[in-house]
Design a protein around this motif. Structure first.
Motif, mmCIF file in Angstrom:
data_model
loop_
_atom_site.group_PDB
_atom_site.id
_atom_site.type_symbol
_atom_site.label_atom_id
_atom_site.label_comp_id
_atom_site.label_asym_id
_atom_site.label_seq_id
_atom_site.Cartn_x
_atom_site.Cartn_y
_atom_site.Cartn_z
ATOM 1 N N GLU A 1 -6.649 -11.019 -6.090
ATOM 2 C CA GLU A 1 -5.496 -10.878 -6.894
ATOM 3 C C GLU A 1 -4.532 -9.884 -6.332
ATOM 4 N N ILE A 2 -3.189 -9.980 -6.391
ATOM 5 C CA ILE A 2 -2.357 -9.079 -5.964
ATOM 6 C C ILE A 2 -1.897 -8.315 -6.912
ATOM 7 N N ASN B 1 8.720 3.763 -6.033
ATOM 8 C CA ASN B 1 8.595 2.721 -5.065
ATOM 9 C C ASN B 1 7.531 1.755 -5.459
ATOM 10 N N GLN B 2 7.976 0.511 -5.530
ATOM 11 C CA GLN B 2 7.095 -0.681 -5.978
ATOM 12 C C GLN B 2 6.375 -1.033 -4.506
ATOM 13 N N PHE B 3 5.157 -1.499 -4.593
ATOM 14 C CA PHE B 3 4.348 -2.134 -3.719
ATOM 15 C C PHE B 3 3.539 -3.033 -4.254
ATOM 16 N N ARG B 4 2.673 -3.680 -3.528
ATOM 17 C CA ARG B 4 1.398 -4.597 -3.805
ATOM 18 C C ARG B 4 0.071 -4.138 -3.369
ATOM 19 N N ALA B 5 -0.875 -4.365 -3.852
ATOM 20 C CA ALA B 5 -2.261 -4.058 -3.423
ATOM 21 C C ALA B 5 -2.973 -5.327 -3.767
ATOM 22 N N VAL C 1 -11.292 -0.478 -10.069
ATOM 23 C CA VAL C 1 -10.922 -1.902 -9.179
ATOM 24 C C VAL C 1 -10.510 -1.210 -7.658
ATOM 25 N N VAL C 2 -11.282 -1.635 -6.729
ATOM 26 C CA VAL C 2 -10.801 -1.012 -5.555
ATOM 27 C C VAL C 2 -9.857 -2.142 -4.921
ATOM 28 N N ALA C 3 -8.763 -1.432 -4.442
ATOM 29 C CA ALA C 3 -7.591 -2.252 -3.979
ATOM 30 C C ALA C 3 -7.137 -1.800 -2.411
ATOM 31 N N ASP C 4 -6.928 -2.760 -1.551
ATOM 32 C CA ASP C 4 -6.176 -2.405 -0.405
ATOM 33 C C ASP C 4 -4.812 -2.169 -0.440
#
Length: 166
Positions: A98-99, A108-112, A122-125
């Motif tokens: 899931e993103i 600043n908004q970003f996606r992981a 939760v491990v996120a890239d």
């Protein structure tokens, strides 16, 4: 009218990534009913993307590749975050893949991308999903017009005809 700074550009594109073996992998495509419209020259698009379409005219078609360094950068293997599981009490733990929409302390908004889920974290890239990828664009210019004063003041396009949202 040739594309230059402070023009509103409407275009169609097809985006592929180029794999290490040279094969193309389809990512996304716009349509004439739902094209990409943006204010050129104000930093909304990747600089090398704009460089490749500068000076083009309506009806022009072009194809170009952007190396990872000129697109979303190289992958950073250290850009992994352990998000505490209690962050997800309300929404529930996300599935792997899931993103997640995230925001840093500066707003600043970003996606992981979720890589692993445990009861504790939760491990996120945090790398951009296109980091480390060579991008291949096929472009067709549909419209070019001067930006309105309001668009210039707002720093973004208000759509193909300049009236979006009015």
């Amino acid at each position: 009218m040739a594309i230059e700074n402070n023009n509103v550009v409407t275009l169609n594109y097809t985006l592929h990534t180029i794999e290490d073996n040279g094969e193309k992998t389809f990512v996304e495509q716009t349509t004439t009913e739902n094209p990409l419209t943006f204010l050129y020259g104000v930093g909304m698009m990747l600089p090398k993307f704009e460089e490749n379409i500068g000076g083009l005219l309506v009806g022009d078609k072009t194809s170009f590749q952007l190396a990872a360094v000129d697109a979303y950068g190289e992958r950073d293997d250290r850009a992994i975050a352990q998000l505490p599981a209690d962050m997800f009490q309300e929404s529930g733990l996300p599935p792997v893949g899931e993103i997640l929409p995230l925001q840093d302390n500066q707003g600043n908004q970003f996606r992981a991308v979720v890589m692993e889920v445990t009861p504790e974290a939760v491990v996120a890239d945090l790398n951009h999903p296109m980091a480390g990828k060579t991008l291949n664009f096929d472009i067709e210019i549909l419209a070019v017009r001067p930006a309105t004063d309001e668009e210039l003041a707002h720093g973004h396009s208000h759509g193909e005809d300049g009236t979006e949202g009015h």
